[in-house]
Design an enzyme around this catalytic site. Structure first.
Site, PDB file in Angstrom:
ATOM      1  N   LEU A 190     -13.711  47.530   7.243  1.00  0.00           N
ATOM      2  CA  LEU A 190     -12.819  47.420   8.397  1.00  0.00           C
ATOM      3  C   LEU A 190     -11.585  46.594   8.051  1.00  0.00           C
ATOM      4  O   LEU A 190     -10.938  46.020   8.941  1.00  0.00           O
ATOM      5  CB  LEU A 190     -13.569  46.800   9.582  1.00  0.00           C
ATOM      6  CG  LEU A 190     -14.849  47.524   9.998  1.00  0.00           C
ATOM      7  CD1 LEU A 190     -15.531  46.809  11.160  1.00  0.00           C
ATOM      8  CD2 LEU A 190     -14.561  48.972  10.364  1.00  0.00           C
ATOM      9  N   GLY A 191     -11.253  46.542   6.755  1.00  0.00           N
ATOM     10  CA  GLY A 191     -10.053  45.808   6.359  1.00  0.00           C
ATOM     11  C   GLY A 191     -10.117  44.345   6.703  1.00  0.00           C
ATOM     12  O   GLY A 191      -9.147  43.767   7.185  1.00  0.00           O
ATOM     13  N   ARG A 192     -11.285  43.735   6.441  1.00  0.00           N
ATOM     14  CA  ARG A 192     -11.526  42.327   6.794  1.00  0.00           C
ATOM     15  C   ARG A 192     -11.231  42.067   8.270  1.00  0.00           C
ATOM     16  O   ARG A 192     -10.700  41.028   8.664  1.00  0.00           O
ATOM     17  CB  ARG A 192     -10.719  41.386   5.888  1.00  0.00           C
ATOM     18  CG  ARG A 192     -11.076  41.559   4.410  1.00  0.00           C
ATOM     19  CD  ARG A 192     -10.437  40.523   3.529  1.00  0.00           C
ATOM     20  NE  ARG A 192     -10.717  40.771   2.121  1.00  0.00           N
ATOM     21  CZ  ARG A 192     -11.815  40.408   1.466  1.00  0.00           C
ATOM     22  NH1 ARG A 192     -12.763  39.742   2.108  1.00  0.00           N
ATOM     23  NH2 ARG A 192     -11.983  40.675   0.183  1.00  0.00           N
ATOM     24  N   PHE A 221      -9.113  43.608  10.172  1.00  0.00           N
ATOM     25  CA  PHE A 221      -7.773  43.951  10.651  1.00  0.00           C
ATOM     26  C   PHE A 221      -7.705  45.338  11.259  1.00  0.00           C
ATOM     27  O   PHE A 221      -7.007  45.567  12.255  1.00  0.00           O
ATOM     28  CB  PHE A 221      -6.767  43.820   9.504  1.00  0.00           C
ATOM     29  CG  PHE A 221      -5.333  43.929   9.939  1.00  0.00           C
ATOM     30  CD1 PHE A 221      -4.768  42.943  10.739  1.00  0.00           C
ATOM     31  CD2 PHE A 221      -4.539  44.997   9.557  1.00  0.00           C
ATOM     32  CE1 PHE A 221      -3.446  43.033  11.150  1.00  0.00           C
ATOM     33  CE2 PHE A 221      -3.218  45.094   9.966  1.00  0.00           C
ATOM     34  CZ  PHE A 221      -2.675  44.102  10.764  1.00  0.00           C
ATOM     35  N   HIS A 273     -21.753  40.205  -9.367  1.00  0.00           N
ATOM     36  CA  HIS A 273     -20.703  40.065  -8.358  1.00  0.00           C
ATOM     37  C   HIS A 273     -19.313  40.284  -8.956  1.00  0.00           C
ATOM     38  O   HIS A 273     -18.451  40.927  -8.351  1.00  0.00           O
ATOM     39  CB  HIS A 273     -20.795  38.675  -7.724  1.00  0.00           C
ATOM     40  CG  HIS A 273     -20.239  38.580  -6.356  1.00  0.00           C
ATOM     41  ND1 HIS A 273     -20.493  37.515  -5.523  1.00  0.00           N
ATOM     42  CD2 HIS A 273     -19.432  39.393  -5.640  1.00  0.00           C
ATOM     43  CE1 HIS A 273     -19.877  37.685  -4.361  1.00  0.00           C
ATOM     44  NE2 HIS A 273     -19.215  38.814  -4.421  1.00  0.00           N
ATOM     45  N   TYR A 304     -21.841  32.638  -1.363  1.00  0.00           N
ATOM     46  CA  TYR A 304     -21.439  32.497   0.036  1.00  0.00           C
ATOM     47  C   TYR A 304     -21.979  31.175   0.588  1.00  0.00           C
ATOM     48  O   TYR A 304     -23.186  30.975   0.713  1.00  0.00           O
ATOM     49  CB  TYR A 304     -21.982  33.640   0.887  1.00  0.00           C
ATOM     50  CG  TYR A 304     -21.486  35.017   0.501  1.00  0.00           C
ATOM     51  CD1 TYR A 304     -20.338  35.204  -0.255  1.00  0.00           C
ATOM     52  CD2 TYR A 304     -22.184  36.156   0.908  1.00  0.00           C
ATOM     53  CE1 TYR A 304     -19.893  36.471  -0.601  1.00  0.00           C
ATOM     54  CE2 TYR A 304     -21.751  37.431   0.574  1.00  0.00           C
ATOM     55  CZ  TYR A 304     -20.609  37.583  -0.191  1.00  0.00           C
ATOM     56  OH  TYR A 304     -20.184  38.847  -0.532  1.00  0.00           O
TER      57      TYR A 304
END
Length: 328
Positions: A203-205, A207, A122, A54
Site C-alpha cells: 500500500l505504498g507504506r 500512502f 533480510h 524490528y
C-alpha cells in the site's frame, strides 16, 4: 483462503506485515497490536511476517504472545541479516555462517517456538557470497529449526545463485502500484523458478490508501527518510493516490482494496503466487484488506493503474544499493 508459494509452502492469500506494530510509523499500543493479531488469525490471515531487527527484537517478542497460544494456526516468517538499525539510517548487514546460526537461535528464543516456517535473508551481505549464506540457512532446514527459506530484496542473479544451493520458497521485496522495478527481472525469474513473491509495503507504506498526510508525519516516522515522502515529491505523488481513488470509486471499493487487488492481477499476469503482507495496527483495516480478494478490475482499470508508477517522484530508498533494482 490459501495460496502456495515456492517449495510447497502454503499460506493465507494475504499475510500480515508485523513491522507496523513497532514504533517505526509512530507510537504503537501493545494491547491493540495483540488484539489486531488475534483478529487477523480469526478471519484467516494466518501468514505473519516479522524480523529480528524490528524494534531490536521487540517485534518478535510481541508476536510470540500470540504464537504461544495459537502456534498451530500461524505460518510464521521472520528475517535476519540486517545488523544495524535501518530506522536510524544504519544499513550494516551480515550473512556469514556464524551469524546465521546465531540469529536463528536468538529469533527462536524471542518467538518462543521451536521452528520458523519461513526464514528470510533480510538483506544481502556484499562481503559474503550468497552461496555461503544460503548454505548455512540450508543447515537450519536440515536441523529442523526452519521449514522453508526466503530472500528479501535480491536481484534475479542472486535469486538464481541461491536457488542452486537450496529451494527458495519466496522473495520478499517492495512491489505496489507505485513501486514496480521488480517486474523488470526479479519477478519473471521468480516465476520461471516457481518461487513465490511476497510484496512488502503493498500500500505504498500507507500512502496509496489516501489516509496518510505526509506533511504531518511524526519526527520519528521512518517514512521521513524515504525520498518519495520528501517535500519536493509528495505533492507530485498525490496524483497517484487520486488515480487509485478514482478506480476505487468506480468499483465500489477503497483505495487500499484496489491496490491489493492490482497485485493479485499482477500475479496472474506473471504466472506466480503473490501474497502481499500489508501491515496495520487496527483490526478494521484487516477486514478491509481481506475484502480486496473479491474486488474485480477490468482491463481498462488495470491499464489506468499500470500507468501510475511512471509519474511517481522520488526513489523508494535513499540508498540505491539497499534495494534490488540498485544492484541489477
Amino acid at each position: 483462503m490459501t495460496d502456495v508459494l515456492g517449495d510447497n509452502l502454503t499460506t493465507s492469500q494475504l499475510g500480515f506485515g508485523g513491522m507496523a506494530l513497532t514504533p517505526v510509523y509512530g507510537d504503537a499500543d501493545p494491547a491493540e497490536s495483540l488484539a489486531t493479531l488475534d483478529h487477523a488469525l480469526d478471519i484467516g490471515v494466518t501468514f505473519i511476517d516479522t524480523a529480528n531487527v524490528y524494534g531490536g527484537g521487540a517485534n518478535e517478542e510481541l508476536i510470540s504472545k500470540v504464537v504461544a497460544k495459537r502456534r498451530s494456526e500461524v505460518t510464521l516468517a521472520t528475517k535476519f541479516g540486517i545488523s544495524g538499525n535501518p530506522a536510524a539510517g544504519e544499513r550494516a548487514t551480515r550473512g556469514d555462517r556464524a551469524y546465521v546460526l546465531q540469529c536463528v537461535d536468538e529469533s527462536l528464543g524471542r518467538l518462543n517456538t521451536d521452528v520458523i516456517d519461513l526464514y528470510y535473508l533480510h538483506r544481502l551481505d556484499p562481503n559474503t557470497p550468497i552461496e555461503e549464506t544460503v548454505g548455512a540457512m540450508a543447515e537450519l532446514v536440515a536441523a529442523g529449526k526452519v521449514r522453508h527459506l526466503g530472500l528479501s530484496e535480491v536481484t534475479a542473479d542472486e535469486l538464481l545463485r541461491a536457488q542452486a544451493i537450496h529451494p527458495i520458497a519466496a522473495v520478499q521485496s517492495e512491489w505496489s502500484i507505485w513501486s514496480r522495478d521488480v517486474e523488470a527481472k526479479v519477478v519473471p525469474t521468480a516465476a520461471e523458478l516457481g518461487v513465490g513473491f511476497v510484496p512488502y509495503s503493498p500500500l505504498g507504506r500507507g500512502f496509496l490508501t489516501g489516509t496518510v498526510d505526509a506533511t504531518t508525519l511524526g519526527k520519528n516516522d521512518f517514512r521521513r527518510q524515504i525520498p518519495r515522502f520528501a517535500d519536493g515529491a509528495i505533492d507530485t505523488n498525490q496524483a497517484a493516490v487520486d488515480t487509485v481513488r478514482s478506480v476505487a470509486d468506480a468499483v465500489g471499493a477503497t483505495p487500499a482494496q484496489v491496490s491489493l487487488a492490482w497485485l493479485r492481477y499482477k500475479g496472474e499476469q506473471f504466472g506466480l503466487s503473490v501474497v502481499p503482507i500489508p501491515g496495520t495496527r487496527r483490526a478494521k483495516r484487516i477486514d478491509e484488506n481481506v475484502a480486496s480478494l473479491s474486488v474485480v478490475l477490468d482491463t481498462a482499470q488495470l491499464a489506468t493503474l499500470d500507468g501510475v508508477a511512471a509519474s511517481v517522484a522520488g526513489a523508494r530508498s535513499s540508498d540505491a544499493t539497499w534495494v534490488s533494482s540498485g544492484r541489477e
